[in-house]
Motif scaffolding. Structure first.
Motif, PDB file in Angstrom:
ATOM      1  N   SER B 271     -19.750  18.643 -56.633  1.00 43.01           N
ATOM      2  CA  SER B 271     -20.912  17.915 -57.126  1.00 43.01           C
ATOM      3  C   SER B 271     -22.179  18.355 -56.424  1.00 43.01           C
ATOM      4  N   TYR B 272     -23.271  18.211 -57.120  1.00 41.40           N
ATOM      5  CA  TYR B 272     -24.601  18.472 -56.565  1.00 41.40           C
ATOM      6  C   TYR B 272     -25.352  17.137 -56.614  1.00 41.40           C
ATOM      7  N   PRO B 273     -26.056  16.782 -55.528  1.00 42.18           N
ATOM      8  CA  PRO B 273     -26.688  15.456 -55.510  1.00 42.18           C
ATOM      9  C   PRO B 273     -27.647  15.251 -56.688  1.00 42.18           C
ATOM     10  N   ILE B 274     -27.493  14.140 -57.378  1.00 45.44           N
ATOM     11  CA  ILE B 274     -28.400  13.776 -58.468  1.00 45.44           C
ATOM     12  C   ILE B 274     -28.305  12.275 -58.714  1.00 45.44           C
ATOM     13  N   THR B 275     -29.447  11.664 -58.905  1.00 46.19           N
ATOM     14  CA  THR B 275     -29.496  10.246 -59.251  1.00 46.19           C
ATOM     15  C   THR B 275     -29.141  10.102 -60.721  1.00 46.19           C
ATOM     16  N   PRO B 276     -28.346   9.136 -61.115  1.00 46.12           N
ATOM     17  CA  PRO B 276     -27.686   8.093 -60.330  1.00 46.12           C
ATOM     18  C   PRO B 276     -26.202   8.382 -60.059  1.00 46.12           C
ATOM     19  N   ALA B 277     -25.862   9.662 -59.877  1.00 42.85           N
ATOM     20  CA  ALA B 277     -24.443  10.008 -59.752  1.00 42.85           C
ATOM     21  C   ALA B 277     -24.006  10.217 -58.305  1.00 42.85           C
ATOM     22  N   SER B 278     -24.962  10.354 -57.392  1.00 42.85           N
ATOM     23  CA  SER B 278     -24.612  10.775 -56.033  1.00 42.85           C
ATOM     24  C   SER B 278     -23.611   9.842 -55.345  1.00 42.85           C
ATOM     25  N   ASP B 279     -23.665   8.553 -55.673  1.00 44.10           N
ATOM     26  CA  ASP B 279     -22.752   7.625 -55.004  1.00 44.10           C
ATOM     27  C   ASP B 279     -21.280   7.945 -55.284  1.00 44.10           C
ATOM     28  N   VAL B 280     -21.009   8.589 -56.386  1.00 44.17           N
ATOM     29  CA  VAL B 280     -19.615   8.967 -56.651  1.00 44.17           C
ATOM     30  C   VAL B 280     -19.183  10.021 -55.630  1.00 44.17           C
ATOM     31  N   THR B 355     -36.640  15.456 -66.271  1.00 43.58           N
ATOM     32  CA  THR B 355     -36.443  14.542 -65.148  1.00 43.58           C
ATOM     33  C   THR B 355     -36.504  13.092 -65.620  1.00 43.58           C
ATOM     34  N   GLY B 356     -37.291  12.839 -66.626  1.00 45.84           N
ATOM     35  CA  GLY B 356     -37.274  11.545 -67.303  1.00 45.84           C
ATOM     36  C   GLY B 356     -37.431  10.365 -66.378  1.00 45.84           C
ATOM     37  N   LEU B 357     -36.496   9.413 -66.492  1.00 44.81           N
ATOM     38  CA  LEU B 357     -36.495   8.206 -65.668  1.00 44.81           C
ATOM     39  C   LEU B 357     -35.228   8.237 -64.816  1.00 44.81           C
ATOM     40  N   PRO B 358     -35.285   8.877 -63.657  1.00 47.94           N
ATOM     41  CA  PRO B 358     -34.040   9.131 -62.917  1.00 47.94           C
ATOM     42  C   PRO B 358     -33.284   7.866 -62.513  1.00 47.94           C
ATOM     43  N   THR B 359     -34.020   6.772 -62.257  1.00 45.93           N
ATOM     44  CA  THR B 359     -33.316   5.580 -61.780  1.00 45.93           C
ATOM     45  C   THR B 359     -33.081   4.565 -62.895  1.00 45.93           C
TER      46      THR B 359
END
Lengths: 334, 618
Positions: B271-280, B355-359
């Motif tokens: 995985s590569y860090p990205i919001t909102p997936a990083s917590d996985v 990039t849109g609305l990342p959160t």
């Protein structure tokens, strides 16, 4: 191993389909001669490639093989090696595949020190797409995509590998079978990331690209082999050597014994300064182009470190209990 | 000021029973509102209530303090019966500053309780929030029950003798507010006290300060009658079992791990860090004692490529990302389709494009999931309906990937990822079996298929006698040898499509909540589940006949889906996109649908869906 392997054991039943006269044939031959010597069972070899002429390589090797997508072979190979560190994982790539579209994966595989062997066939051209300039093509090179000459300066592939902290960096030539085998075997026996640039002639789109250095009659004067523990000496008469003049290299000529000032090559220095100097040696007029082993430094590999963490966790906390994990944290019973 | 204990103090006020409560905690992104919300949630879950939560935070880690851009919120709904969403309109707002008040006051129910930190309503705070007048004085809040509390001053007083600097003392004020909320809703404080003791085990002073602030908040309510009454919410009558609270991203990670354990495969997670997936990624990185390998790659392409390499070597290769990363992984997913290796690609959708609305949340990657690769690249797609359903569907994604030797896309979204709900912990042994296609040593060919699933055998490097080559070039079935002939290519394109269609043979049929035929069917997928379920229940209470089908298997669809759809006169499809499922269903089944869309980065409210249902059903 019960039986001794020979080069025939590594030849697949697929018809080899490179252009007649392509340097790839010689490299394939050398690899098929080196693999049986390594004492590794055939089923433990995995050859991974990207896209390009060189990347057809796995189809011709009777090992496990994976022809992936453009530039991504080092990333795929990293996954293979992390999943099963017992495997001997080889990446076959070209200058376009490795340095252009796959540049990012190459440097990160090197800096992590994944124990994979990257063979980069450098023909300084895009062959499969029929002759465009590559990131290894020299400035001013006229190709179909650069009719007035290439305007972009090339990479020095060895300097890229050294800059990415590849622990093993070497260069050899398709037609110098003996030298190539020594380099390949050293790469294979090195534990950690290895980058081997192999000059490879593309006789269709960039013929004789390396002749000025590699032709038999000029080779001894125009190239120098970096051999661990040996003085850096070249010339038909073995009468010239590379010495240091403060921070600059210089060529010294001599008769008889090699003078002390000639550098005795030690690729195991952690500091890559001299390796960089060698990678750029031929940028200077009248200096030979080095081949051989530029760097060879031992360090724990990435997959070793990853699996050590797993072992540490298991010895501290025991093998994971999934039911326990699912029910961890604050729970309540209804 | 003395300290208080939740169990021992005399209760000085009256109690009112409420069926459900929606609370929103809002402050600067540095005020610790997410943390405060999580603590309130844990306490509420342990009290045996059903709940749903929604964090809502800005993309900037620290936007300018006190401004509207920096407002971070956390919403929870809890109740005695099924809670489907974090609630449409808060009954209670805690606003740590004017910006938090201004950003949220419009969402409140009439007569909502509004607790404000009056210490932060100085002229410059008001100016930063864009208030010309002080809303606490100009009568604009007359429709609400405003409770003004000197949160900053009281917190400083509570920790006065500890010798903390002002900044550290002020950082405790969220726990003062939390103590007040605990009192108001009679929540136990012990879980938070325990959490603080673990969190600040080596920082005694900070621990003591936070504990004091928490207890002081409780005691303040107890002593001053700041609130006129306390609220009691009867407990849920849930299915018997052991429960925990779980967020969608944690459930996703656990689902992947459970699938690896049950199939006896090593989990590889690239995985590569990205919001909102990083917590996985953060979660899987903890599973080392399970032998799980987590790989933080140099980019999204490497993450998926390494996962494919790991699958080739015999691991369960998985990767996780959000929209921008999905675009980058497309080519590698095509490779996985071609070489027919298991791969789970999790897409935690967010607002886009670019990039849109990342959160913020959205579900606009459905068509990309089905069709977002060059050529005919059929890819199974599953989608989770609730935070805890992420466990089940991530597990299903892995089960399909292994059983049918194919990449599978698992869809979640920002709302599910960060939202949380109680989860009845399953028994590991009760999880579905995951058959792994094994090669036959007597008759091995890399593309010799199992007739039932058309899956090819998974021969791992290291196995003697099965050396073989795979690659992205078109190949002959059986041998896997490269083949460019016209007939072969057409045959392989059909074969790959057929293999994916055959997955419908072993996934569950589409279930329907409500009458199995009639006037109106509401069809949803993904995180709209909560809002649709709540709205449908509301509609039934009003006497409307309406059914709800929530699709969790989006490619292939369940076999009976066409029959289900054609059993109703009208089909309503609420989606957080411009009608992507509606387009698919119209195209595949030739039915008329009513598309109802919302793309605000926010989930549907129950009321929005209910209003639409009422309009269509009457």
């Amino acid at each position: 191993m019960a039986t001794t392997l020979t080069n025939k054991d590594f030849k697949s039943d697929q018809e080899v389909r490179w252009c007649p006269g392509c340097g790839d044939y010689a490299i394939l031959n050398s690899v098929q001669n080196v693999f049986p010597k390594l004492g590794i069972p055939r089923e433990k070899f995995v050859v991974v490639s990207g896209i390009g002429c060189a990347s057809r390589f796995p189809y011709y090797m009777d090992t496990y093989g994976f022809h992936t997508i453009h530039g991504r072979a080092p990333a795929v190979a990293t996954g293979v090696k992390m999943a099963n560190p017992e495997l001997s994982v080889w990446v076959v790539s070209g200058d376009g595949d490795a340095l252009s579209i796959g540049g990012n994966h190459l440097i990160h595989a090197m800096r992590r020190n994944v124990d994979i062997k990257v063979l980069m066939f450098n023909n300084r051209i895009y062959g499969l797409t029929k002759g465009q300039a590559s990131p290894a093509s020299e400035l001013g090179k006229k190709t179909k995509s650069t009719p007035m000459g290439s305007a972009d300066a090339p990479f020095n592939p060895l300097a890229i590998a050294l800059g990415a902290n590849a622990r093993f960096v070497a260069r050899s030539v398709d037609i110098m079978a003996g030298h190539l085998r020594v380099v390949l075997e050293a790469a294979a026996r090195h534990k950690g990331s290895a980058f081997v640039e192999i000059f490879q002639n593309c006789n269709i789109f960039n013929d004789k690209a390396f002749d000025a250095w590699t032709e038999k009659d000029v080779r001894d004067d125009r190239m120098v082999s970096l051999d661990p523990g040996e003085p850096i000496v070249f010339g038909k008469e073995k009468n010239r050597g590379i010495a240091l003049d403060c921070l600059e290299p210089k060529v010294v000529s001599f008769d008889g014994d090699v003078p002390d000032e000639v550098l005795r090559w030690d690729p195991s220095r952690t500091d890559p300064t001299l390796s960089f100097m060698m990678a750029h040696l031929d940028d200077r007029p009248n200096f030979p182009l080095p081949i051989g082993i530029f760097r060879q430094v031992d360090e724990p590999t990435y997959e070793q470190r990853v699996h050590e963490q797993i072992e540490t966790a298991q010895s501290k906390r025991g093998k994971g209990d999934l039911q326990g994990l699912l029910a961890s944290g604050n729970t309540w019973v209804v | 000021m003395g300290t208080a204990d939740s169990g021992t103090m005399k209760d000085p006020s009256t109690k009112t029973e409420l069926p459900s409560v929606v609370i929103r905690l809002a402050g600067d992104s540095g005020d610790g509102m997410q943390l405060t919300g999580t603590q309130f949630t844990t306490s509420t879950a342990l009290s045996g209530h059903d709940l749903a939560t929604l964090p809502d935070f800005p993309a900037e880690i620290r936007a300018p303090a006190g401004t509207m851009n920096g407002v971070s919120g956390y919403q929870i709904q809890f109740a005695g019966t099924d809670v489907h969403t974090p609630g449409d309109s808060p009954d209670v707002l805690v606003a740590m500053n004017p910006a938090a008040l201004r950003a949220n006051v419009g969402d409140l129910v009439r007569n909502a309780l509004v607790l404000v930190n009056v210490d932060s309503f100085k002229p410059k705070d008001l100016a930063k929030a864009g208030y010309e007048n002080n809303p606490l004085e100009d009568g604009s809040l007359s429709g609400y029950r405003v409770i003004e509390v000197e949160l900053t001053r009281l917190t400083r007083q509570a920790v006065d003798d500890l010798g903390l600097d002002t900044r550290s003392a002020d950082r405790c004020k969220n726990f003062f507010a939390l103590g007040m909320m605990f009192w108001l809703f009679e929540r136990p404080m012990e879980p938070t006290e325990k959490w603080l003791r673990e969190k600040f085990a080596n920082r005694e002073l900070i621990l003591e300060a936070n504990l004091r602030a928490l207890k002081a908040g409780w005691a303040y309510c107890e002593a001053t009658e700041v609130f006129a009454e306390r609220y009691v919410v009867p407990r849920a009558a849930a299915e018997p079992g052991t429960y925990r609270n779980i967020s969608g991203n944690t459930a996703t990670a656990l689902g992947l791990l459970a699938a690896a354990e049950r199939s006896d495969l090593q989990l590889f997670y690239g995985s590569y860090p990205i919001t909102p997936a990083s917590d996985v990624l953060h979660e899987v990185a903890k599973y080392k004692e399970f032998g799980a390998v987590s790989f933080q790659a140099e980019d999204e392409i490497s993450a998926v490529a390494a996962a494919i390499g790991a699958s080739y070597a015999g691991s369960l290769g998985t990767t996780c990302t959000s929209g921008p990363g999905m675009a980058l992984k497309a080519e590698a997913m095509g490779l996985a389709t071609m070489v027919e290796l298991p791969l789970v690609v999790c897409n935690i959708q967010r607002g886009g494009p670019s990039t849109g609305l990342p959160t913020k949340t959205e579900q606009a990657d459905l068509l990309q999931s089905l069709f977002g690769r060059p050529s005919e690249t059929p890819t199974p797609v599953v989608a989770a309906a609730t935070p805890s359903d992420c466990f089940a569907m991530a597990y299903e994604a892995a089960r399909i990937a292994v059983r049918s030797m194919t990449p599978v896309i698992f869809l979640s979204d920002g709302y599910l990822a960060n939202g949380a709900e109680p989860w009845r912990i399953p028994n590991v042994e009760d999880l579905p079996d995951i058959p792994v296609p094994q090669p036959n040593p007597e008759n091995f060919l890399p593309y010799l298929r199992e007739p039932e699933t058309l899956a090819r055998p998974w021969a791992r490097p290291g196995t003697p006698g099965m050396e073989h080559r795979v690659g992205g070039l078109e190949k002959e079935d059986g041998t896997g040898n490269v083949s460019y002939t016209a007939e072969n290519h057409e045959r392989m394109v059909h074969l790959r499509a057929e293999k994916i269609q055959k997955i419908a043979d072993y996934i569950p049929e589409q279930s329907v909540d409500g009458p199995d035929s009639g006037e109106l069917l509401v069809v949803g997928w993904g995180s709209t589940y909560g809002a649709i379920t709540g709205a449908v229940e509301h509609a039934r209470r009003e006497g409307l006949s309406v059914s709800h089908a929530h699709i969790r298997y989006l490619n292939p669809f369940p076999k009976n889906l066409g029959d289900v759809l054609s059993s109703y006169r009208k089909v309503l499809i609420p989606e957080m996109n411009l009608g992507q499922l509606a387009l698919l269903l119209r195209g595949m089944y030739g039915i008329e649908t009513e598309s109802f869309t919302k793309v605000q980065g926010k989930p549907f409210t129950e009321a929005e869906v209910f209003t639409k249902i009422r309009e269509m059903a009457s």
